[in-house]
Write an enzyme that holds these catalytic residues in place. Structure first.
Site, PDB file in Angstrom:
ATOM      1  N   CYS A 122       4.440  12.790   2.886  1.00  0.00           N
ATOM      2  CA  CYS A 122       4.152  13.719   1.782  1.00  0.00           C
ATOM      3  C   CYS A 122       4.874  15.036   2.002  1.00  0.00           C
ATOM      4  O   CYS A 122       4.964  15.848   1.101  1.00  0.00           O
ATOM      5  CB  CYS A 122       2.661  13.965   1.670  1.00  0.00           C
ATOM      6  SG  CYS A 122       2.037  14.843   3.082  1.00  0.00           S
ATOM      7  N   SER A 161      -2.092   9.478  -3.454  1.00  0.00           N
ATOM      8  CA  SER A 161      -1.225   9.839  -4.573  1.00  0.00           C
ATOM      9  C   SER A 161      -1.985  10.737  -5.562  1.00  0.00           C
ATOM     10  O   SER A 161      -3.217  10.703  -5.635  1.00  0.00           O
ATOM     11  CB  SER A 161      -0.732   8.572  -5.263  1.00  0.00           C
ATOM     12  OG  SER A 161      -1.847   7.840  -5.730  1.00  0.00           O
ATOM     13  N   GLU A 216       7.736  11.411  -7.657  1.00  0.00           N
ATOM     14  CA  GLU A 216       7.749  11.234  -6.199  1.00  0.00           C
ATOM     15  C   GLU A 216       8.246   9.806  -5.937  1.00  0.00           C
ATOM     16  O   GLU A 216       7.584   8.831  -6.324  1.00  0.00           O
ATOM     17  CB  GLU A 216       6.330  11.396  -5.645  1.00  0.00           C
ATOM     18  CG  GLU A 216       6.271  11.229  -4.151  1.00  0.00           C
ATOM     19  CD  GLU A 216       4.851  11.331  -3.589  1.00  0.00           C
ATOM     20  OE1 GLU A 216       3.934  10.706  -4.146  1.00  0.00           O
ATOM     21  OE2 GLU A 216       4.676  12.034  -2.581  1.00  0.00           O
ATOM     22  N   GLU A 256      -5.801  -0.028   2.735  1.00  0.00           N
ATOM     23  CA  GLU A 256      -5.896  -1.481   2.914  1.00  0.00           C
ATOM     24  C   GLU A 256      -4.554  -2.091   3.315  1.00  0.00           C
ATOM     25  O   GLU A 256      -4.473  -3.265   3.664  1.00  0.00           O
ATOM     26  CB  GLU A 256      -6.455  -2.157   1.652  1.00  0.00           C
ATOM     27  CG  GLU A 256      -5.694  -1.944   0.365  1.00  0.00           C
ATOM     28  CD  GLU A 256      -6.086  -0.660  -0.369  1.00  0.00           C
ATOM     29  OE1 GLU A 256      -6.130   0.424   0.265  1.00  0.00           O
ATOM     30  OE2 GLU A 256      -6.313  -0.739  -1.597  1.00  0.00           O
ATOM     31  N   ARG A 257      -3.466  -1.259   3.274  1.00  0.00           N
ATOM     32  CA  ARG A 257      -2.150  -1.830   3.578  1.00  0.00           C
ATOM     33  C   ARG A 257      -1.861  -1.838   5.081  1.00  0.00           C
ATOM     34  O   ARG A 257      -1.111  -2.671   5.558  1.00  0.00           O
ATOM     35  CB  ARG A 257      -1.069  -1.069   2.815  1.00  0.00           C
ATOM     36  CG  ARG A 257      -1.140  -1.418   1.334  1.00  0.00           C
ATOM     37  CD  ARG A 257      -0.155  -0.638   0.528  1.00  0.00           C
ATOM     38  NE  ARG A 257      -0.826   0.359  -0.288  1.00  0.00           N
ATOM     39  CZ  ARG A 257      -0.196   1.278  -0.993  1.00  0.00           C
ATOM     40  NH1 ARG A 257       1.103   1.339  -0.973  1.00  0.00           N
ATOM     41  NH2 ARG A 257      -0.870   2.123  -1.715  1.00  0.00           N
ATOM     42  N   PHE A 302      -1.631   5.057   3.207  1.00  0.00           N
ATOM     43  CA  PHE A 302      -0.978   4.145   4.165  1.00  0.00           C
ATOM     44  C   PHE A 302       0.005   4.858   5.082  1.00  0.00           C
ATOM     45  O   PHE A 302       0.322   4.355   6.150  1.00  0.00           O
ATOM     46  CB  PHE A 302      -0.235   3.027   3.409  1.00  0.00           C
ATOM     47  CG  PHE A 302       1.110   3.455   2.876  1.00  0.00           C
ATOM     48  CD1 PHE A 302       2.242   3.436   3.689  1.00  0.00           C
ATOM     49  CD2 PHE A 302       1.253   3.917   1.569  1.00  0.00           C
ATOM     50  CE1 PHE A 302       3.477   3.862   3.213  1.00  0.00           C
ATOM     51  CE2 PHE A 302       2.475   4.351   1.084  1.00  0.00           C
ATOM     52  CZ  PHE A 302       3.590   4.323   1.913  1.00  0.00           C
ATOM     53  N   LYS A 311     -12.719   5.192   4.914  1.00  0.00           N
ATOM     54  CA  LYS A 311     -12.161   4.043   4.178  1.00  0.00           C
ATOM     55  C   LYS A 311     -10.636   4.149   4.305  1.00  0.00           C
ATOM     56  O   LYS A 311      -9.983   4.869   3.558  1.00  0.00           O
ATOM     57  CB  LYS A 311     -12.605   4.117   2.702  1.00  0.00           C
ATOM     58  CG  LYS A 311     -12.666   2.801   1.963  1.00  0.00           C
ATOM     59  CD  LYS A 311     -11.359   2.048   1.871  1.00  0.00           C
ATOM     60  CE  LYS A 311     -10.415   2.613   0.844  1.00  0.00           C
ATOM     61  NZ  LYS A 311      -9.083   1.940   0.907  1.00  0.00           N
TER      62      LYS A 311
HETATM   63  P1  NAD Z   1      -2.806   5.728  -2.876  1.00  0.00           P
HETATM   64  O1  NAD Z   1      -3.260   6.830  -3.778  1.00  0.00           O
HETATM   65  O2  NAD Z   1      -2.293   4.485  -3.475  1.00  0.00           O
HETATM   66  O3  NAD Z   1      -4.012   5.277  -1.915  1.00  0.00           O
HETATM   67  C1  NAD Z   1      -4.768   6.212  -1.179  1.00  0.00           C
HETATM   68  C2  NAD Z   1      -6.178   5.666  -1.005  1.00  0.00           C
HETATM   69  O4  NAD Z   1      -6.787   5.551  -2.289  1.00  0.00           O
HETATM   70  C3  NAD Z   1      -6.235   4.291  -0.349  1.00  0.00           C
HETATM   71  O5  NAD Z   1      -7.269   4.289   0.620  1.00  0.00           O
HETATM   72  C4  NAD Z   1      -6.546   3.371  -1.511  1.00  0.00           C
HETATM   73  O6  NAD Z   1      -7.348   2.268  -1.126  1.00  0.00           O
HETATM   74  C5  NAD Z   1      -7.313   4.250  -2.482  1.00  0.00           C
HETATM   75  N1  NAD Z   1      -7.093   3.865  -3.886  1.00  0.00           N
HETATM   76  C6  NAD Z   1      -5.944   3.365  -4.425  1.00  0.00           C
HETATM   77  N2  NAD Z   1      -6.122   3.132  -5.744  1.00  0.00           N
HETATM   78  C7  NAD Z   1      -7.384   3.495  -6.044  1.00  0.00           C
HETATM   79  C8  NAD Z   1      -8.146   3.488  -7.258  1.00  0.00           C
HETATM   80  N3  NAD Z   1      -7.629   3.077  -8.414  1.00  0.00           N
HETATM   81  N4  NAD Z   1      -9.417   3.924  -7.202  1.00  0.00           N
HETATM   82  C9  NAD Z   1      -9.960   4.351  -6.052  1.00  0.00           C
HETATM   83  N5  NAD Z   1      -9.281   4.373  -4.871  1.00  0.00           N
HETATM   84  C10 NAD Z   1      -8.004   3.955  -4.869  1.00  0.00           C
HETATM   85  O7  NAD Z   1      -1.742   6.397  -1.867  1.00  0.00           O
HETATM   86  P2  NAD Z   1      -0.813   5.655  -0.821  1.00  0.00           P
HETATM   87  O8  NAD Z   1       0.262   4.927  -1.550  1.00  0.00           O
HETATM   88  O9  NAD Z   1      -1.624   4.926   0.171  1.00  0.00           O
HETATM   89  O10 NAD Z   1      -0.177   6.908  -0.069  1.00  0.00           O
HETATM   90  C11 NAD Z   1       0.986   7.564  -0.492  1.00  0.00           C
HETATM   91  C12 NAD Z   1       0.654   8.797  -1.292  1.00  0.00           C
HETATM   92  O11 NAD Z   1      -0.154   9.682  -0.510  1.00  0.00           O
HETATM   93  C13 NAD Z   1       1.875   9.605  -1.664  1.00  0.00           C
HETATM   94  O12 NAD Z   1       1.727  10.058  -2.981  1.00  0.00           O
HETATM   95  C14 NAD Z   1       1.867  10.771  -0.689  1.00  0.00           C
HETATM   96  O13 NAD Z   1       2.514  11.933  -1.131  1.00  0.00           O
HETATM   97  C15 NAD Z   1       0.399  10.989  -0.563  1.00  0.00           C
HETATM   98  N6  NAD Z   1       0.076  11.718   0.651  1.00  0.00           N
HETATM   99  C16 NAD Z   1      -0.287  13.013   0.531  1.00  0.00           C
HETATM  100  C17 NAD Z   1      -0.549  13.752   1.662  1.00  0.00           C
HETATM  101  C18 NAD Z   1      -0.949  15.175   1.552  1.00  0.00           C
HETATM  102  O14 NAD Z   1      -1.393  15.712   2.546  1.00  0.00           O
HETATM  103  N7  NAD Z   1      -0.834  15.820   0.415  1.00  0.00           N
HETATM  104  C19 NAD Z   1      -0.461  13.152   2.930  1.00  0.00           C
HETATM  105  C20 NAD Z   1      -0.112  11.813   3.015  1.00  0.00           C
HETATM  106  C21 NAD Z   1       0.165  11.095   1.857  1.00  0.00           C
END
Ligand code: NAD
Length: 495
Positions: free
Chosen positions: A279, A224, A381, A174-175, A147, A171
């Protein structure tokens, strides 16, 4: 209702499963998102698979020509994209414009794709034998995005994949799904053929379908760490190439000789910009020596207290709300845990309320001092506007602390000492390092990626590593003329 984009058609999911999209500044539901079914995701994969033969055989220069046009359209619509981002994410307009600019730079990079796909040629590797190699597209690729950068992170992925000759399924989170749709529509407007880029909205069902589908050859994930690890494990078990970028805990070391005003300004932007939801946000400051720590906290306190918080359309706001009610509860819960664990809460952002935005998900800037490495606020985090100061007696203690942390995304050192900076760049077990630069996000013609549990897979994202991830090497050994007759040779061929 927010639509999917499949094979050139814009159709909202008919799965019957939906969820609201909120404006985080007001807490009001502003749109509805259909969560795609297995069948809908399969349709997107089929559309991408059907588009692949023609697209992968389109000359790279023609593919690049579409990217040039796409780049122009992003430029023209930067402010519109930024508004789409802010409406659902909550970040300030300037911050959203910065996001658009950094995503656009990846598009600029892939405008040069013909040069990057050029192979190697060796004449006369044997008698009348020449050898050449080049990198070819993989097929259908997919991207799953978080998101916090709803426009930029998708742009880290599909422009590179598509310019290399792949077709793609995105994909988005969704937020805040609308910015991804807006930008994908610009690529169509630029002339991309149907089915080359598809966008399916959804949750775990959509992700799992992509992870298991045999026609999806490679998958990029940013999000994450627990989900990154899951995606990597399940995707590679299904035989796919996977790059999965995860969470972070980024430290900034402040040496006794640092320009303290510069370090404090850098920390303010890096810790509190985008409400800490980056991140590459700095969430831990590590001053070296007691005097450095005292000076740092003294200068930080009034600045954190004075942070201007507001909705994205408030031009004075320095940071907006966090993404959801649940995110706010998690952040406040972690601040509570820091207090219980004995850290000094210098500035408390838990109880802010903005007039007219009482239902918004705002958390004020929060500063902890005397945090220790066994506390949850240090280990986890937080992904909110919370900066922890962990005091180190010596430089070596600071380096050890960072190297011991499970994450290794970004880090920075502030110093005037070239020896210290050089040693730090060499010794630190982190993928992206800043020297007097607080958020060292590599430019588009380098590549982005952390170390340790901030990444799963062998390739960083975008830049040259992105091109490698989305292509595979083919080497051809050819003999001309065909008139040579040397009979059957049973020994292993040599020159
Ligand atoms: P998230 O892991 O909750 O969601 C990321 C994606 O995974 C979304 O599209 C979501 O729909 C999907 N997802 C969520 N739960 C799932 C499941 N159980 N099974 C399959 N798919 C699932 O992350 P977020 O809260 O949207 O984003 C924040 C996180 O992203 C933070 O931890 C941040 O550090 C990380 N991030 C990392 C980078 C990097 O380059 N390393 C960059 C941006 C964000």
């Amino acid at each position: 209702m927010i639509e999917n984009l499949i094979g050139g058609q814009r159709i909202a999911s008919g799965s019957g499963r939906t969820q609201p999209v909120y404006n985080p500044a007001t807490g009001a539901a502003i749109d509805e998102l259909g969560l795609s079914s297995v069948d809908e995701v399969n349709q997107a994969v089929a559309a991408a698979q059907a588009a692949f033969p023609a697209w992968s055989n389109t000359p790279p220069l023609k593919r690049a020509a579409i990217m040039f046009k796409f780049n122009e359209l992003i430029e023209k619509h930067s402010a519109d994209i930024a508004r789409e981002i802010s409406r659902e994410h909550g970040k300030t307009h300037d911050d959203a414009l910065g996001e658009v600019q950094r995503g656009k730079e990846v598009v600029e990079f892939v405008c040069g794709i013909p040069q990057m796909l050029k192979g190697e040629f060796s004449r006369n590797v044997g008698p009348a034998i020449d050898s050449f190699s080049d990198r070819q597209a993989l097929g259908v690729c997919a991207g799953i995005t978080p998101f916090n950068f709803p426009a930029m992170v998708p742009l880290w992925m599909y422009p590179v994949a598509i310019a290399c000759g792949n077709t793609f399924i995105l994909k988005p989170s969704e937020r805040d799904p609308s910015a991804a749709n807006f930008v994908a529509n610009l690529l169509w407007e630029a002339g991309l053929p149907e089915g080359v880029l598809n966008v399916v909205h959804g949750d775990k069902t959509a992700v799992d379908t992509l992870l298991d589908h045999p026609d999806v050859k490679a998958l990029s994930f940013v999000g994450s760490t627990p989900i990154a690890e899951y995606v990597y494990t399940r995707g590679t078990a299904a035989g796919k190439r996977v790059q999965a970028l995860g969470g972070a805990k980024n430290h900034m070391v402040v040496m006794p000789d640092a320009d303290m005003d510069q370090a404090v300004d850098a920390l303010m932007g890096a810790a509190f910009g985008s409400a800490g939801e980056r991140c590459m946000a700095i969430s831990v400051a590590v001053p070296v020596g007691e005097d450095t720590a005292n000076r740092l906290v003294e200068k930080l306190r009034p600045k954190v207290e004075g942070l201007k918080i507001g909705p994205a359309d408030d031009s004075d706001a320095e940071m907006g709300p966090v993404i959801t009610k649940q995110a706010k509860e998690k952040i406040v819960g972690l601040i509570d845990s820091g207090v219980k664990a004995g850290a000094d809460l210098v500035v408390d952002g838990r109880n802010i309320s903005l007039q007219g935005y009482e239902e918004g998900y705002f958390v004020g800037g929060t500063l902890f001092d005397n945090v220790t490495t066994n506390m949850d606020i240090y280990k986890e985090e937080i992904f909110g506007p919370v900066l922890s100061v962990v005091r180190a007696n010596e430089y070596s203690e600071a380096v050890q602390m960072i190297n011991d942390h499970e994450y290794g995304n970004g880090t920075a050192i502030f110093t005037r000492d070239g020896d210290a900076a050089r040693a730090f760049s060499n010794d630190i077990e982190v993928g992206m390092v800043g020297v007097n630069v607080p958020i060292p996000v590599p430019v588009a013609y380098h590549s982005f990626g952390g170390w340790k549990r901030s990444i799963f897979g062998d390739h960083s994202i975008y830049g040259p590593e992105g091109v490698h991830f989305y292509t595979r090497l083919k080497t051809i050994t050819a003999r001309w003329p065909t008139g040579i007759k040397d009979g059957a040779v049973f020994a292993f061929p040599t020159t």
